[in-house]
Design an enzyme around this catalytic site. Sequence first.
Site, PDB file in Angstrom:
ATOM      1  N   ALA A   1     -17.057 -21.484 -45.890  1.00 37.08           N
ATOM      2  CA  ALA A   1     -17.421 -22.769 -45.749  1.00 37.08           C
ATOM      3  C   ALA A   1     -16.175 -23.863 -45.370  1.00 37.08           C
ATOM      4  CB  ALA A   1     -17.784 -23.471 -46.960  1.00 37.08           C
TER       5      ALA A   1
ATOM      6  N   ASP B   1     -12.964 -14.531 -52.812  1.00 36.88           N
ATOM      7  CA  ASP B   1     -12.896 -13.669 -51.582  1.00 36.88           C
ATOM      8  C   ASP B   1     -14.161 -13.101 -51.972  1.00 36.88           C
ATOM      9  OD1 ASP B   1     -12.825 -11.540 -49.748  1.00 36.88           O
ATOM     10  OD2 ASP B   1     -10.524 -11.938 -49.782  1.00 36.88           O
TER      11      ASP B   1
ATOM     12  N   TYR C   1     -17.067  -2.984 -36.121  1.00 38.14           N
ATOM     13  CA  TYR C   1     -17.880  -4.407 -36.172  1.00 38.14           C
ATOM     14  C   TYR C   1     -19.475  -4.352 -35.881  1.00 38.14           C
ATOM     15  CZ  TYR C   1     -18.790  -9.213 -35.540  1.00 38.14           C
ATOM     16  OH  TYR C   1     -19.464 -10.527 -35.494  1.00 38.14           O
TER      17      TYR C   1
ATOM     18  N   VAL D   1     -19.772 -17.590 -29.591  1.00 41.55           N
ATOM     19  CA  VAL D   1     -19.792 -18.931 -30.629  1.00 41.55           C
ATOM     20  C   VAL D   1     -18.269 -19.081 -30.537  1.00 41.55           C
ATOM     21  CG1 VAL D   1     -20.089 -20.497 -32.389  1.00 41.55           C
ATOM     22  CG2 VAL D   1     -21.600 -18.404 -31.752  1.00 41.55           C
TER      23      VAL D   1
ATOM     24  N   GLU E   1     -13.045 -19.922 -34.931  1.00 44.81           N
ATOM     25  CA  GLU E   1     -12.001 -19.348 -34.992  1.00 44.81           C
ATOM     26  C   GLU E   1     -12.265 -17.746 -35.034  1.00 44.81           C
ATOM     27  OE1 GLU E   1     -10.461 -19.998 -39.052  1.00 44.81           O
ATOM     28  OE2 GLU E   1      -9.653 -22.243 -38.541  1.00 44.81           O
TER      29      GLU E   1
END
Length: 251
Positions: free
Chosen positions: A9, A59, A152, A185, A188
């Site tokens: 978040a 985490d 990934y 997108v 980060e």
Amino acid sequence: MKTALITGATSGIGKSCAHLFAQQGYQLVLVARREEKLNEVAKHLADKYAIEVKTLIADVRDNSVLKEVFESLPEDWKKIDVLINNAGLSQGLDPIQNGDTNDWDTMIDTNVKGLLYVTKIVSNWMIAAKKGHIINIGSIAGKEVYPNGNVYCATKHAVDALNKGMRLDLLPHGIKVTAINPGMVETEFSVVRFKGDEDKAKKVYEGLSPLLAQDIADAIWFAVSRPAHVNINDMLIMPTAQASATVVNRN
């Protein structure tokens, strides 16, 4: 008052979702690893929107810590209306034979196992309440595989399968399940993938207008705000300049 629980978040899509759901009058449970950033986001939202916010420092890879912090919530905060499984990342961009096994572990533990750990806890709360909506953040990488994306892409294919599995398993309990699968997108994400190399990350989006985190938050809100009889199973969202994982129109 309704409650949304959002993982990851403190930045990107998770942070945008927190803002949008706060704006819509939801109280929030925000989960992230970075305590200082999480507290900063929570305070800003509570002050700006006059809502209640609970923070859980965890985490998602650590199941025992997750259980402990989730169970620490007061009982009335366990009535979660919306779970947004947003925590996820990519590490490295290497062909399979050169892959870093630590990167593989990080991606599998976060993107797949972390999502499962969170969902197991929260779905049981939703079953007890006989309602809820789970949003799983997937990716175009869960629909097609691209060069050097191997592990990934495998984790996001797993999220795609888990989304379908959850929809089947939770159907008798009246719980909605939705996959939101973005293309490019600008968050980060690429900085994390390239381990802090911001110049390399910027090049990913050069010559095109990528999606913004707010675009994905808007799509999530669309899915959540449908009438009770409507479930959006799966949504694939791309920038206008992107047609597939690898076909992009750059100016």
